[in-house]
Write a protein that holds these residues in place. Structure first.
Motif, PDB file in Angstrom:
ATOM      1  N   ALA A  80      31.106 -20.477  19.259  1.00 15.28           N
ATOM      2  CA  ALA A  80      32.295 -20.077  18.504  1.00 15.28           C
ATOM      3  C   ALA A  80      32.528 -21.034  17.335  1.00 15.28           C
ATOM      4  CB  ALA A  80      33.514 -20.049  19.412  1.00 15.28           C
ATOM      5  N   LEU A  81      32.456 -22.342  17.624  1.00 14.41           N
ATOM      6  CA  LEU A  81      32.658 -23.325  16.553  1.00 14.41           C
ATOM      7  C   LEU A  81      31.547 -23.224  15.518  1.00 14.41           C
ATOM      8  CD1 LEU A  81      33.701 -26.426  18.644  1.00 14.41           C
ATOM      9  CD2 LEU A  81      35.162 -24.950  17.294  1.00 14.41           C
ATOM     10  N   PHE A  82      30.345 -22.948  16.006  1.00 19.19           N
ATOM     11  CA  PHE A  82      29.171 -22.851  15.141  1.00 19.19           C
ATOM     12  C   PHE A  82      29.368 -21.748  14.105  1.00 19.19           C
ATOM     13  CE2 PHE A  82      24.966 -20.607  14.938  1.00 19.19           C
ATOM     14  CZ  PHE A  82      24.321 -21.513  14.130  1.00 19.19           C
ATOM     15  N   VAL A  83      29.725 -20.555  14.585  1.00 22.91           N
ATOM     16  CA  VAL A  83      29.896 -19.421  13.674  1.00 22.91           C
ATOM     17  C   VAL A  83      30.988 -19.739  12.651  1.00 22.91           C
ATOM     18  CG1 VAL A  83      30.685 -17.052  13.534  1.00 22.91           C
ATOM     19  CG2 VAL A  83      29.090 -17.720  15.300  1.00 22.91           C
ATOM     20  N   HIS A  84      32.089 -20.290  13.149  1.00 20.30           N
ATOM     21  CA  HIS A  84      33.197 -20.579  12.258  1.00 20.30           C
ATOM     22  C   HIS A  84      32.831 -21.658  11.257  1.00 20.30           C
ATOM     23  CE1 HIS A  84      37.618 -20.549  11.562  1.00 20.30           C
ATOM     24  NE2 HIS A  84      37.357 -19.296  11.824  1.00 20.30           N
ATOM     25  N   SER A  85      32.063 -22.670  11.709  1.00 17.38           N
ATOM     26  CA  SER A  85      31.683 -23.766  10.813  1.00 17.38           C
ATOM     27  C   SER A  85      30.761 -23.285   9.713  1.00 17.38           C
ATOM     28  CB  SER A  85      30.980 -24.880  11.583  1.00 17.38           C
ATOM     29  OG  SER A  85      31.802 -25.358  12.590  1.00 17.38           O
ATOM     30  N   ILE A  86      29.824 -22.393  10.075  1.00 16.19           N
ATOM     31  CA  ILE A  86      28.871 -21.940   9.061  1.00 16.19           C
ATOM     32  C   ILE A  86      29.622 -21.358   7.870  1.00 16.19           C
ATOM     33  CG2 ILE A  86      27.112 -20.225   8.511  1.00 16.19           C
ATOM     34  CD1 ILE A  86      26.029 -20.468  11.216  1.00 16.19           C
ATOM     35  N   VAL A  87      30.509 -20.389   8.154  1.00 14.42           N
ATOM     36  CA  VAL A  87      31.146 -19.711   7.031  1.00 14.42           C
ATOM     37  C   VAL A  87      32.104 -20.643   6.286  1.00 14.42           C
ATOM     38  CG1 VAL A  87      30.830 -17.367   7.746  1.00 14.42           C
ATOM     39  CG2 VAL A  87      32.721 -18.654   8.677  1.00 14.42           C
ATOM     40  N   ASP A  88      32.771 -21.504   7.038  1.00  8.11           N
ATOM     41  CA  ASP A  88      33.718 -22.411   6.381  1.00  8.11           C
ATOM     42  C   ASP A  88      32.974 -23.416   5.496  1.00  8.11           C
ATOM     43  OD1 ASP A  88      36.295 -23.292   5.879  1.00  8.11           O
ATOM     44  OD2 ASP A  88      36.066 -24.948   7.286  1.00  8.11           O
ATOM     45  N   LEU A  89      31.923 -24.017   6.053  1.00 12.19           N
ATOM     46  CA  LEU A  89      31.160 -24.985   5.273  1.00 12.19           C
ATOM     47  C   LEU A  89      30.478 -24.308   4.094  1.00 12.19           C
ATOM     48  CD1 LEU A  89      29.539 -27.335   7.912  1.00 12.19           C
ATOM     49  CD2 LEU A  89      31.235 -27.889   6.214  1.00 12.19           C
ATOM     50  N   MET A  90      29.996 -23.077   4.311  1.00 11.56           N
ATOM     51  CA  MET A  90      29.341 -22.379   3.214  1.00 11.56           C
ATOM     52  C   MET A  90      30.294 -22.249   2.033  1.00 11.56           C
ATOM     53  SD  MET A  90      27.763 -18.560   3.148  1.00 11.56           S
ATOM     54  CE  MET A  90      29.260 -17.659   2.819  1.00 11.56           C
ATOM     55  N   LYS A  91      31.523 -21.882   2.319  1.00  7.26           N
ATOM     56  CA  LYS A  91      32.501 -21.716   1.245  1.00  7.26           C
ATOM     57  C   LYS A  91      32.777 -23.056   0.561  1.00  7.26           C
ATOM     58  CE  LYS A  91      37.088 -19.905   0.354  1.00  7.26           C
ATOM     59  NZ  LYS A  91      37.995 -21.034   0.497  1.00  7.26           N
ATOM     60  N   LEU A  92      33.026 -24.104   1.366  1.00  6.95           N
ATOM     61  CA  LEU A  92      33.334 -25.417   0.784  1.00  6.95           C
ATOM     62  C   LEU A  92      32.161 -25.926  -0.062  1.00  6.95           C
ATOM     63  CD1 LEU A  92      35.058 -27.237   3.770  1.00  6.95           C
ATOM     64  CD2 LEU A  92      36.090 -26.520   1.647  1.00  6.95           C
ATOM     65  N   TYR A  93      30.953 -25.834   0.509  1.00  3.74           N
ATOM     66  CA  TYR A  93      29.763 -26.301  -0.219  1.00  3.74           C
ATOM     67  C   TYR A  93      29.586 -25.523  -1.519  1.00  3.74           C
ATOM     68  CZ  TYR A  93      28.033 -28.756   3.983  1.00  3.74           C
ATOM     69  OH  TYR A  93      27.866 -29.579   5.047  1.00  3.74           O
ATOM     70  N   ALA A  94      29.693 -24.187  -1.407  1.00  2.00           N
ATOM     71  CA  ALA A  94      29.444 -23.361  -2.584  1.00  2.00           C
ATOM     72  C   ALA A  94      30.442 -23.686  -3.686  1.00  2.00           C
ATOM     73  CB  ALA A  94      29.524 -21.883  -2.209  1.00  2.00           C
ATOM     74  N   GLU A  95      31.692 -23.925  -3.296  1.00  2.00           N
ATOM     75  CA  GLU A  95      32.687 -24.267  -4.319  1.00  2.00           C
ATOM     76  C   GLU A  95      32.335 -25.594  -4.981  1.00  2.00           C
ATOM     77  OE1 GLU A  95      36.400 -23.982  -2.324  1.00  2.00           O
ATOM     78  OE2 GLU A  95      36.428 -21.804  -2.537  1.00  2.00           O
ATOM     79  N   GLN A  96      31.788 -26.514  -4.172  1.00  2.00           N
ATOM     80  CA  GLN A  96      31.388 -27.808  -4.741  1.00  2.00           C
ATOM     81  C   GLN A  96      30.237 -27.620  -5.721  1.00  2.00           C
ATOM     82  OE1 GLN A  96      33.312 -30.372  -3.976  1.00  2.00           O
ATOM     83  NE2 GLN A  96      32.223 -31.375  -5.638  1.00  2.00           N
ATOM     84  N   ILE A  97      29.286 -26.749  -5.362  1.00  7.87           N
ATOM     85  CA  ILE A  97      28.152 -26.513  -6.269  1.00  7.87           C
ATOM     86  C   ILE A  97      28.645 -25.872  -7.555  1.00  7.87           C
ATOM     87  CG2 ILE A  97      25.987 -25.273  -6.556  1.00  7.87           C
ATOM     88  CD1 ILE A  97      25.616 -25.456  -3.554  1.00  7.87           C
ATOM     89  N   GLU A  98      29.630 -24.968  -7.416  1.00  7.85           N
ATOM     90  CA  GLU A  98      30.144 -24.314  -8.618  1.00  7.85           C
ATOM     91  C   GLU A  98      30.867 -25.292  -9.529  1.00  7.85           C
ATOM     92  OE1 GLU A  98      32.486 -21.081  -7.204  1.00  7.85           O
ATOM     93  OE2 GLU A  98      30.734 -19.916  -6.621  1.00  7.85           O
TER      94      GLU A  98
END
Lengths: 404, 406, 254
Positions: free
Chosen positions: A285-303
Motif C-alpha cells: 500500500a505504501l509502495f503504490v502511494h509512494s511511487i505516484v507521490d514521488l513521481m509527481k514531486l520528482y517530475a516537478e523538480q525536473i521541470e
C-alpha cells in the motif's frame, strides 16, 4: 470585395462562438449555479438544524422539494440584485449601471432566466442575461473596493446563517451530546487507571513491532524510488516533447493523480485481501502511494531545473542520455534525496495507520488492543509511537537541513 | 572541545553501525533458518552464548570499529566530515595507521589528558582533519573501495535483506493470489449502490448518511479544533509568549502539550471516547477534535514565529498592550496561512474519520469495514467509489481555495 | 526645561557582548529637529529605540518632560509611548491589512482593549484617520491593501499612523533609506511639516546632505559614542572624515 470582407467577418464571428459560450459559462452561468448550490446547502442545513432541535429527528427537507426551489431561487435573485454574491466575488464582478430600486427589482425578477445567456452568447460578445438587457444593469469587473462592514451586507448575513446552520446540522448528524461527557465519565474511571499503568513487559514486543513498522517504510520507499525516478523523467513536461512524448506525459500524470486520490488506507484494505493481512500488504500500500507521490514531486523538480546547462550540453553535440547525465542529474540529485527522505518520514507515520486496517506492524497490534479495550498494552505501544514520531521529526529536519 | 565531540560521536555512530550489522545478521540468519514466518512474540534471541562468548563478541565489534577508524575514514568519521592525515597534511603511511590502531586501544584511559590531541594521535603522528573541499584533491579511490563506502554498502544491503524477510515480502503470493483480489476489483468495477439512499436494514445507515456523517465529523472536529488551537497557538509561539520566566513556562507547557498529543494516534482517543460517550460519530469527532487541536496548534504557532517582526515593533511603539499587538500586528499577518492549514486539516480529518470507525467512530468508515468483514465486495466497491469521488472533489476544491487565499 | 534629556545612556547587547551605545548624553528642546548621523551599526537605531524603550537600556537615564522614562513600569511606559510617534526604515506596516486599519493602529493606546479587539474604534478616530490620510495625500487609498502601495506611499502611511497618536515627539529611524531620492525629499518634507506644527523630531539619516537640508542640529555617532553635536554648518571636511572614515566621500541627494 465588400461581400468578401463581410463573409470574412461573419466567419470570424462564427469562429469566436465557442470561446464566447465558454466565457458566458465561466462568468455568468457557473457563479450563479454556485450561488444556488450554496443557498440550497443553507436550506438543507437550516432544515436539519431546525428539525433536530425542534422535533429531535434529522430531516434535510421538512417542506416539499418545490418549496426549496422557490425559496432558493427567490433569495438567489434578491441576493444577486442587491449585493455582490459569492459567485460574483469568485469571478470578481459587481453590478453597475443605474442602481435604483426599480432597476434592481426588475433585475431580480428576470434573474432566474440567467441560463438564457448561453443563447445570447453567440450574438452578443458580452453574453448579457435577460436581466442585464432589460434592467440595463451590467456585470462589470470590480474597479474600486468600497468598504462595508459585514453586518450591513446580505452576503455577510447569509454567511452567518450558513455557518450557524452548518454547526447546528453537524451537531445533529454527529449526535453531539456534551452531557454524555459528564454522565459517561464514571464509566471511564476504570480505564484511566489502566491507561496510566502501562504493561512495561510488552516493551520488547513493542520495540520489535516498531522496528517492523520502520522496515515497512524503508522497503516501500526503497522499492518506490527507482521506479519513481524512471517514471519522473517520462512525466516531466520539459523533457517530453513531441506528440508521443506529450501523450506519455499526459497518461502518466492522469494515472498518477487518480492513484494518488485513492487513500493509502483504501490501498491497504485492497492489498490485505490480496496477499493476506500482514506487513507485506502494508508495504504494498505504501509502495503504490509512494511511487505516484514521488513521481509527481520528482517530475516537478525536473521541470523546475535551469534550462541553461541543458542548452549548453546539447550545444556540444551530446545525445539525449548524455544531456540527462551531465546537465539534468547534477541539478536534481539533492532535491531528489530530500524528497525521498521526506517521503520516508511520511511513510513511517502512515505505516502505523495503514497497519491498523490490515497492514501489519505496530498499527495492527495497536488496533487489536484498542478493539478489546486492552489499554495497558495499547498505552505502551502509543508511547513508543510518540517517541518514534519525535525521533523522526528531529532526524529528518536535521538531515534535510544538511541536504538543502 | 569540538574535536573531542566529533571523535566521541563518530565513535558511537561506528559502534552502533557494527552492532546493528552483527545483530541484524543474527536476526537474518534466524529468520532464514529457524522461524519461517516472522513472529514478534517469540523471544529473541541472540545465539545462546556463555559470558565469555559475549565478551568476545563485544570485543570483536570494538576491534572492528577501531580498525575501520584507523584505516580510511570509517562511516562515522565520513558523516562528521573528518579523516586522518599525517603531520604535514599528507597521506598517512601504512605503519602509522597500524600504530594508530594499536595505540587507540588505550584511548579510554589516556584520552582525558589532552582532548585536543589525544595520546594515540601523537604516538602515530597523525591528526584528525576536516575533509578537503571537493575538487581540491585529485580523484580518490572509487567509493566502493573505501572503508566508509564498503560499510555503507553493507548497511544498506543488510537493511534491505532484513526488511525483505521482516515484512515478509512474498512475490509468489502476490502473483499467485492475484485471482483472490479479482473479487475486489470486480466489486469496484460493478459496484452495488443498493443502499445509496435507502438505509441498510442491518447497519441502519445508507451510504449518503455515512458520507454526510463523516463529512460533518471532520468539519466539526476542524472547526472546534481551530477555535481552541487559535488562542493556544499564541501561547505556543516563542516570540509572543516567551517573555519572562512565567512566559517561558507557559510556552514550554503549550509546546509540550502540542508535541505529545500530536503524536498520539487518533484511534487511541477514539477508543477512549467510545467507552466514555458510547459508540458513534460523537466519539469519532471528539477523537479527531483532540488530535486537531495539537496538530493545528503546532502548525499555527510555527507560523506565528515566522511573522515579520516589523509591524509588532511599530504597533508596540504606539503604546498598544500585548493583546492589541497580537490583534493588530500578528493576526492580520497569519490569517491566510491559518485558513489554508485549517482547510488542509479538514481534508486530513475526512480521511482519518474512516480509520477512526475501526474502534467505533461511526461514519462511512463503518460501512467499509462492516461490508469488508462480510466479504460483500460489491457494496465495499460502492462505498469506496463514493468516498473516492468525495475526497477527489474536496482535494480539488480545497487546493483551489488554498491557492487563492495564500 | 528641555523636552527630552538623555543622560549617560549605555546599551550592551547580551548576545555577543556588543556595545551599541556608550555614555551618550544630550538634550533636545521642544520643537527642535534633531538629526542623528553615522555609519550603519553606529548605534542610531538603538538610541532611538531606547528612547521609547522598545530596547531596554543597560544603564543611564532618559527624561521626557521631566518624567524619568527609564524608571516607569511597562503599563506607565505604554501610556507615555502614545505621545511618542515612530516611523521606521522598512515602514513596518501590516502588509495584508488595509491602509485605514494600519493608520487606526496608531490609536490603540487610547482605546480600551476589549473594543479594539473587536475591531471597533470611536467615530472620532475614524474622522481623525481620514484627516491624517488627507494630510499625507492618501485619502483615496483608504481601503487599499498596504502591499499594493509604492514605497513612498507606504512610508506616508507610516507617518499618518504616527500622526494618529498626536505625538509630542516623533522618532524617525532612517525613514528614507529604503526610498529613491525624489521620494525621499517628499517624505522628508512631510516630516518637516510635522515639525513646523510644533512636534519635536529626532530622525536618523544616512546621507549628510539630507541631514544638512532638514536638520536644525546634528548629532553624529561613531561606534556608540557621540563624536559631534552642533549645527549642520559646523561639519566641515575634516569632521566628515572623522565621522564616516577616511574612505568616505560626500554624496548629494537631490
Amino acid at each position: 470585395m465588400r461581400t468578401f470582407f463581410a463573409e470574412a467577418a461573419l466567419l470570424e464571428s462564427l469562429r469566436e462562438i465557442p470561446a464566447r459560450v465558454g466565457w458566458a459559462l465561466r462568468i455568468k452561468i457557473l457563479p450563479a449555479l454556485l450561488d444556488l448550490t450554496f443557498l440550497a446547502y443553507v436550506w438543507a442545513a437550516t432544515n436539519a438544524t431546525y428539525s433536530y432541535f425542534r422535533f429531535g429527528f434529522l430531516s434535510f427537507s421538512l417542506l416539499p422539494w418545490w418549496w426549496m426551489v422557490i425559496v432558493v431561487v427567490a433569495v438567489g435573485a434578491m441576493w444577486s440584485a442587491w449585493d455582490q454574491t459569492l459567485g460574483m466575488k469568485v469571478v470578481n464582478r459587481e453590478l453597475s449601471g443605474e442602481t435604483d430600486f426599480a432597476s434592481r427589482f426588475l433585475y431580480a425578477v428576470l434573474w432566474p432566466f440567467f441560463p438564457l445567456a448561453l443563447l445570447t452568447a453567440p450574438f452578443d460578445p458580452k453574453a448579457r442575461t435577460p436581466g442585464e438587457l432589460l434592467a440595463e444593469l451590467t456585470l462589470t469587473e470590480v474597479r474600486l473596493i468600497t468598504y462595508r462592514p459585514w453586518y450591513r451586507t446580505l452576503t455577510g448575513w447569509l454567511a452567518l446563517i450558513a455557518i450557524l446552520s452548518t454547526l447546528g446540522a453537524a451537531v445533529g448528524v454527529t449526535k453531539v451530546e456534551p452531557g454524555r461527557l459528564v454522565t459517561g465519565f464514571e464509566k471511564t474511571i476504570k480505564f484511566w487507571r489502566a491507561i496510566f499503568s502501562p504493561r512495561w513487559d510488552l516493551l520488547g514486543l513493542g520495540l520489535k513491532l516498531l522496528g517492523e513498522t520502520v522496515f515497512m517504510a524503508i522497503m516501500a520507499t526503497a522499492f518506490a524510488v527507482p521506479i519513481a525516478v524512471l517514471l519522473s523523467f517520462l512525466a516531466a513536461r520539459n523533457l517530453m516533447r513531441g506528440p508521443l512524448g506529450r501523450l506519455i506525459y499526459v497518461i502518466l500524470r492522469m494515472i498518477g493523480s487518480f492513484t494518488r486520490s485513492v487513500d493509502a488506507v483504501i490501498w491497504a484494505i485492497i492489498f490485505a485481501v490480496w496477499v493476506g493481512t500482514g506487513s507485506f500488504a502494508g508495504v504494498l500500500a505504501l509502495f503504490v502511494h509512494s511511487i505516484v507521490d514521488l513521481m509527481k514531486l520528482y517530475a516537478e523538480q525536473i521541470e523546475a531545473i535551469d534550462p541553461g546547462p541543458v542548452e549548453a550540453i546539447t550545444a556540444t553535440g551530446a545525445n539525449h542520455l548524455q544531456v540527462l547525465r551531465y546537465a539534468v542529474i547534477p541539478q536534481i540529485i539533492n532535491p531528489f534525496l530530500s524528497f525521498t527522505l521526506y517521503r520516508w518520514d511520511i511513510n513511517v507515520r502512515m505505516a502505523t495507520v495503514v497497519g491498523m486496517v490490515g497492514g501489519g506492524g505496530i498499527g495492527f497490534r495497536l488496533i487489536q488492543y484498542l478493539r478489546s479495550w486492552a489499554f495497558p498494552e495499547a498505552t505502551v505501544l502509543t508511547i513508543l509511537i510518540i517517541l518514534m514520531v519525535w525521533a523522526l521529526d528531529w532526524l529528518s529536519a536535521r538531515l534535510r537541513a544538511k541536504l538543502a | 572541545m569540538k574535536f573531542l565531540r566529533v571523535r566521541l560521536l563518530s565513535f558511537i555512530l561506528d559502534l552502533c553501525l557494527w552492532a546493528y550489522l552483527l545483530y541484524g545478521g543474527f536476526t537474518l540468519h534466524y529468520l532464514n533458518t529457524r522461524w519461517r514466518p516472522w513472529r514478534p512474540e517469540e523471544k529473541f534471541v541472540a545465539p545462546e552464548l556463555s559470558p565469555l562468548g559475549w565478551a568476545l563478541v563485544v570485543l570483536g565489534i570494538l576491534e572492528v570499529v577501531l580498525f575501520t577508524r584507523a584505516f580510511g575514514p570509517s562511516l562515522g568519521q565520513r558523516i562528521f566530515g573528518v579523516r586522518l592525515v599525517g603531520e604535514g597534511g599528507g597521506k598517512p603511511s601504512f605503519s602509522q595507521r597500524w600504530l594508530y590502531f594499536f595505540a587507540s586501544h588505550l584511548a579510554l584511559f589516556l584520552l582525558w589528558f589532552d582532548p585536543e590531541r589525544p595520546f594515540y594521535e601523537r604516538v602515530s603522528r597523525l591528526r584528525l582533519a576536516p575533509l578537503p573541499e571537493p575538487g581540491t584533491e585529485g580523484p580518490g579511490p572509487r567509493w566502493y573501495f573505501t572503508t566508509h563506502g564498503l560499510s555503507a554498502f553493507l548497511f544498506l544491503g543488510l537493511t534491505l535483506a532484513l526488511g525483505w524477510r521482516l515484512t515478509e515480502i512474498d512475490l509468489r503470493s502476490f502473483v499467485g493470489k492475484a485471482s483472490k483480489s479479482l473479487r475486489i476489483w470486480r466489486g469496484l468495477i460493478n459496484p452495488d449502490f443498493r443502499y445509496l439512499f435507502v438505509p441498510d436494514p442491518r447497519i441502519k445507515l445508507s451510504f449518503i448518511d455515512g458520507l454526510v456523517q463523516s463529512l460533518y465529523m471532520a468539519l466539526l472536529a476542524t472547526i472546534a479544533g481551530t477555535a481552541v488551537a487559535f488562542p493556544l497557538s499564541f501561547l505556543g509561539a516563542r516570540n509572543i509568549a516567551a517573555r519572562g520566566p512565567i512566559g517561558w513556562l507557559v510556552y514550554s507547557l503549550t509546546r509540550g502539550f502540542f508535541n505529545v498529543f500530536r503524536a498520539v494516534e487518533s484511534t487511541y482517543w477514539a477508543a477512549i471516547f467510545a467507552i466514555w460517550v458510547g459508540f458513534g460519530p460523537f466519539a469519532g469527532s471528539m477523537a479527531l477534535f483532540i488530535h486537531t487541536i495539537a496538530a493545528l496548534g503546532k502548525l499555527f504557532s510555527e507560523q506565528v514565529e515566522h511573522i515579520d517582526p516589523g509591524p509588532v515593533e511599530a504597533v508596540t511603539a504606539t503604546g498598544a498592550n500585548l493583546l492589541q499587538v497580537v490583534r493588530y500586528a500578528v493576526v492580520p499577518q497569519v490569517i491566510p496561512q491559518f485558513l489554508a492549514f485549517t482547510i488542509y486539516r479538514w481534508d486530513i480529518n475526512l480521511r482519518m474519520a474512516t480509520v477512526v470507525a475501526l474502534v467505533g467512530g461511526g461514519g462511512i468508515g463503518r460501512l467499509i469495514f462492516e461490508y469488508k468483514d462480510d466479504l460483500q465486495w460489491q457494496l465495499v466497491g460502492g462505498v469506496i467509489i463514493l468516498f473516492m469521488i468525495t475526497v477527489w472533489i474536496m482535494d480539488y476544491v480545497s487546493g483551489w481555495v488554498r491557492e487563492r487565499i495564500v | 526645561m528641555p523636552h527630552l534629556v538623555v543622560e549617560n545612556l549605555t546599551k550592551v547587547y547580551e548576545r555577543g557582548k556588543i556595545r551599541a551605545l556608550f555614555n551618550v548624553s544630550f538634550s533636545v528642546e521642544k520643537g527642535e529637529f534633531l538629526v542623528l548621523i553615522g555609519l550603519s551599526g553606529s548605534g542610531k537605531s538603538t538610541l532611538l529605540r531606547c528612547i521609547n524603550r522598545l530596547v531596554e537600556p543597560t544603564s543611564g537615564r532618559i527624561f521626557l518632560n521631566g518624567v524619568e522614562l527609564t524608571k516607569l513600569s511597562p503599563r506607565a511606559m505604554r501610556k507615555v509611548r502614545r505621545k511618542i510617534g515612530m516611523v521606521f526604515q522598512q515602514f513596518n506596516l501590516v502588509k495584508r491589512a488595509t491602509v485605514l486599519q494600519n493608520v487606526l493602529a496608531g490609536r490603540l493606546g487610547y482605546n480600551s482593549t476589549l473594543s479594539t479587539l473587536l475591531g471597533r474604534f470611536p467615530k472620532e478616530d475614524l474622522r481623525r484617520a481620514q484627516e491624517c490620510l488627507e494630510r499625507v495625500g492618501l485619502l483615496d487609498k483608504m481601503y487599499v491593501r498596504a502591499d499594493q502601495l509604492s514605497g513612498g506611499q507606504q512610508q506616508r502611511v507610516g507617518i499618518a499612523r504616527a500622526l494618529m497618536q498626536e505625538p509630542e515627539l516623533l522618532l524617525a529611524d532612517e525613514p528614507v533609506s529604503a526610498l529613491d531620492p525624489a521620494t525621499s525629499h517628499s517624505v522628508m518634507q512631510y516630516i518637516e511639516q510635522i515639525n513646523k506644527d510644533g512636534v519635536t523630531v529626532i530622525a536618523s539619516l544616512h546621507f549628510l546632505s539630507l541631514a544638512r537640508r532638514y536638520g536644525q542640529r546634528i548629532i553624529a555617532l561613531k561606534a556608540g559614542e557621540i563624536v559631534f553635536d552642533g549645527l549642520p554648518e559646523a561639519i566641515d571636511d575634516r569632521k566628515f572624515k572623522e565621522i564616516y572614515g577616511e574612505e568616505a566621500e560626500e554624496v548629494e541627494v537631490r
